[in-house]
Every structure is written in C-alpha cells, then in structure tokens.
Scaffold this active site. Structure first.
Site, PDB file in Angstrom:
ATOM      1  N   HIS A 232       0.898  17.702  10.096  1.00  0.00           N
ATOM      2  CA  HIS A 232       0.208  16.251  10.828  1.00  0.00           C
ATOM      3  C   HIS A 232       0.352  15.113   9.721  1.00  0.00           C
ATOM      4  O   HIS A 232       0.381  14.051  10.049  1.00  0.00           O
ATOM      5  CB  HIS A 232      -1.064  16.771  11.479  1.00  0.00           C
ATOM      6  CG  HIS A 232      -2.130  16.895  10.391  1.00  0.00           C
ATOM      7  ND1 HIS A 232      -2.264  18.050   9.569  1.00  0.00           N
ATOM      8  CD2 HIS A 232      -3.278  16.103   9.839  1.00  0.00           C
ATOM      9  CE1 HIS A 232      -3.130  18.129   8.721  1.00  0.00           C
ATOM     10  NE2 HIS A 232      -3.983  17.090   9.044  1.00  0.00           N
TER      11      HIS A 232
ATOM     12  N   LYS B 109       1.598  10.942   4.526  1.00  0.00           N
ATOM     13  CA  LYS B 109       0.923  10.401   3.622  1.00  0.00           C
ATOM     14  C   LYS B 109       1.739  10.410   2.224  1.00  0.00           C
ATOM     15  O   LYS B 109       1.043   9.900   1.293  1.00  0.00           O
ATOM     16  CB  LYS B 109      -0.372  11.091   3.282  1.00  0.00           C
ATOM     17  CG  LYS B 109      -1.372  10.827   4.343  1.00  0.00           C
ATOM     18  CD  LYS B 109      -2.751  11.589   4.146  1.00  0.00           C
ATOM     19  CE  LYS B 109      -3.774  11.194   5.317  1.00  0.00           C
ATOM     20  NZ  LYS B 109      -5.113  12.046   5.178  1.00  0.00           N
TER      21      LYS B 109
ATOM     22  N   HIS C 117      -3.562  10.685  15.790  1.00  0.00           N
ATOM     23  CA  HIS C 117      -4.533   9.711  15.654  1.00  0.00           C
ATOM     24  C   HIS C 117      -4.343   8.483  16.942  1.00  0.00           C
ATOM     25  O   HIS C 117      -5.174   7.762  17.107  1.00  0.00           O
ATOM     26  CB  HIS C 117      -4.232   8.671  14.383  1.00  0.00           C
ATOM     27  CG  HIS C 117      -4.665   9.408  13.193  1.00  0.00           C
ATOM     28  ND1 HIS C 117      -6.049   9.358  12.677  1.00  0.00           N
ATOM     29  CD2 HIS C 117      -3.935   9.736  12.174  1.00  0.00           C
ATOM     30  CE1 HIS C 117      -6.079  10.085  11.605  1.00  0.00           C
ATOM     31  NE2 HIS C 117      -4.734  10.210  11.080  1.00  0.00           N
TER      32      HIS C 117
ATOM     33  N   ASP D  99      -8.615  17.576  12.860  1.00  0.00           N
ATOM     34  CA  ASP D  99      -8.515  16.957  11.710  1.00  0.00           C
ATOM     35  C   ASP D  99      -9.808  16.099  11.712  1.00  0.00           C
ATOM     36  O   ASP D  99     -10.282  16.071  10.354  1.00  0.00           O
ATOM     37  CB  ASP D  99      -7.313  15.719  11.775  1.00  0.00           C
ATOM     38  CG  ASP D  99      -7.114  15.144  10.591  1.00  0.00           C
ATOM     39  OD1 ASP D  99      -7.177  16.035   9.633  1.00  0.00           O
ATOM     40  OD2 ASP D  99      -6.449  14.057  10.386  1.00  0.00           O
TER      41      ASP D  99
END
Length: 364
Positions: A223, A227, A283, A311
């Site tokens: 997920h 990043k 998100h 999360d």
C-alpha cells in the site's frame, strides 16, 4: 475354481497383468485361461457377483475382464451395470464373450462401456489378438496419463516456488520501505493480517473466495510502496508537515500505483489489480474528502477501505517519528469519533465488533 487375486504376481513397474474371466461354465473358463496363461495372471469367477467380489479392492491390478452374459446369481449385464456405476469401464477394458447375438443386448453392452464383443465359439488367435491390442492400448494410456500427471505436479511445484519467490520479493521491498521511514517491518505484516482477517472472517468478505482474500492480503503490504519516491526529510520529519510537504507526501499514492504498473512481472501477477487499487486509493475517504481521486462511498473498493482503516489503526497504536503510540482504547475513540476521517459505517461497525481479535496481532 476361483482364485484370489494375488498382487505379488503382477509384473514389474506396477503394470496390472491380471486377467479376470467371468463365466459360469468351468470348461469355458478353462479354454480362455489356456489361451492367455502365458501372458497374464488368470483369475476366474463363476458369476457376476463373484467377479465383483474378486474385483473389489484390486481394480488397479486387473488389466482386462472377459465376461459371459448368461449366468446365475448375477448375469453379465447386471455385472456391467455395477461396473458402470463405479465408472470402472474407463479403467479396465471389458470384453463380452458370448453366444448371445441379440441387438438389444449388444447395444446395451456397448452403451455401458464394453470395448468389444467376441462371439462363441472363439477362435484362439483372434481373441488373443483383440484382447492383447486393447490391453496394450489401455496400459499405454495409463503410462501416458501418469507421465502427464507427474509433469503437471512438477509444473505446479515450480509455479508454487515462483509464487513464493515473488511474494518474498514483494514482502522484502515493502519491508525495506518501512525501514526507510523508520518503522519496523512488522507494520506490513500487521496490515496483511488485519486485511486477511476482516475479509476472510467477517461479512465484509462476502463474495470473495479464499484465493482472492489471500491475493488481497498480499497486495495490502504494497500500500505504501510509493513512499520510495518521498524525500527522507519529509518521510521522517518529526513534526507536522507543511501544506507543501503534505502535497508531496500525498503523491505516494499515485507514485505507488505507477511504480507497480511499470514492473512487468507485477502486472502479470494475480495480485496486481488489487495492489494497484490499494496503493492508489487507501487514502480515499467515505465522504469523498480523501485523495488522490476524491472517491466517495462504494466507489472505493472494499479492500482499499479495509487497508485504509488498517493503516490508520496501526499508525495510531504504533510509535512514529512524529508521535508516541496511543492506547488501543484511545485509537478506537479517535476512529469512532471521526478524528481520523470518515469510514464506511458498516466497515466501522464490523471492525469495532472484532477489534479485540485484531488487537491480538500486536501481542505476538
């Protein structure tokens, strides 16, 4: 006199070489046995019922059955029906050796899987040739089938190894990203377990089979793969992000989906469709106030919703560079009160009902 089938008398490599002769006339059995005594181990039965009893448990050792029609107790047609019900006619060739020439009998016999009908009186070399040819055909087919099964098993094993290797590489990459953000690799394992639990053990997973749940759980650990493109200064900033920094951080959703899409091996993986969706949409929020696409309600897949909640929950009860860990009760209050964004009410209700079980993932 009937003989008990002796498995020790079969030929090498496990090839079945027992010939079962079923006829109520002892002389007929003796004649047929004489024809084949040098080729096969012979077993005799005086009627169909006795033949079934001899056959029971020894199906793999019998290479062919020579069957009469008119017999007491259980005749040849009744024997055929019993064999047909067990689907043994595909495994063992059956030859009807009879003086019966009724078209109805012959039609019924062929319908139940008889390979050949040999009329009495029999001609030795004819019956030998016809039986031997069919037996050789059946045994060749069995050997080929065994080889194909072995090859299939080997291919499945290789595929399993490749799948395990792929899963290992996915886990390693995801864990490496977590370490980069100063978090332990336990985060991705907990997200995996949280996702697998809610979709596999609660009504949230209705319509998903176990294979799909496993693929979604594997996909969930990717997920935050986007990043990798977030600068360390932002990723590990101990304080609150500025609006500009937050805009950079938000791009990890889009970048994660693009990264997965650009890995050819990942695109071919069965988990890709779930991984792409989760990376891009974990998100998003139920009220449409999430990012990057502003999806709302059921436009967000249930697996992306579950990973989103997982999360948030994990982030709250874990220590991060920018905060201390909250207690589970504090985390539940924040989630339930909407302090962490709006979630699907059904998802939230089921999560709260199962939170004690999920909390056990943190006790390992």
């Amino acid at each position: 006199m009937s003989q008990i089938i002796d498995p020790s008398q079969t030929l090498a490599r496990g090839t079945p070489q027992t010939l079962l002769i079923i006829d109520d006339v002892e002389m007929n059995r003796a004649i047929l046995a004489e024809f084949f005594k040098d080729r096969y181990h012979i077993v005799e039965a005086g009627n169909g019922l006795e033949g079934l009893q001899l056959l029971d448990g020894h199906e793999d050792e019998v290479c062919a059955i020579l069957l009469d029609v008119l017999m007491p107790v259980m005749d040849g047609m009744q024997f055929l029906k019993a064999v047909h019900q067990r689907n043994l006619q595909k495994q063992i060739p059956i030859f009807l050796i009879t003086a019966e020439n009724s078209s109805t009998v012959l039609e019924d016999a062929y319908a139940m899987g008889v390979m050949d009908v040999i009329t009495k009186p029999v001609i030795p070399f004819v019956v030998q040739r016809r039986v031997d040819s069919v037996v050789e055909l059946f045994q060749a087919r069995k050997r080929l089938g065994a080889k194909v099964n072995l090859q299939q098993a080997e291919l499945l094993l290789q595929a399993r190894k490749i799948m395990d290797l792929n899963a290992g590489m996915i886990e390693a990459l995801s864990t490496a990203i977590e370490f980069r953000s100063c978090e332990s690799g336990e985060h991705v394992r907990r997200i995996h377990d949280f996702t697998a639990y809610l979709l596999g053990k609660t009504p949230l997973g209705e319509g998903l089979d176990q294979e799909q749940v496993d693929l979604i759980a594997l996909a969930s650990i990717m997920h935050d793969i986007g990043k990798i493109a977030v600068p360390d200064a932002i990723l590990n900033k101990p304080g609150r992000l500025t609006p500009d920094e937050f805009e950079v951080m938000k791009q990890h959703t889009v970048n994660g989906a693009l990264l997965l899409e650009r890995i050819p091996q990942m695109r071919q993986h069965e988990a890709f469709v779930y991984a792409y969706d989760i990376a891009r949409h974990h998100h998003e929020r139920w009220d449409g106030r999430g990012y990057p696409d502003g999806l709302k309600g059921d436009d967000i897949s249930i697996w992306a919703q579950v990973v989103s909640l997982a999360d948030v929950y994990d982030a709250l009860i874990s220590k991060r560079v920018y905060k201390e860990a909250y207690s589970c009760s504090q985390a539940l209050d924040l989630i339930a009160n909407g302090a962490c964004g709006t979630f699907n009410p059904r998802l939230l209700s089921i999560f709260l009902a199962h939170e004690e079980s999920i909390r056990m993932f943190y006790m390992r």
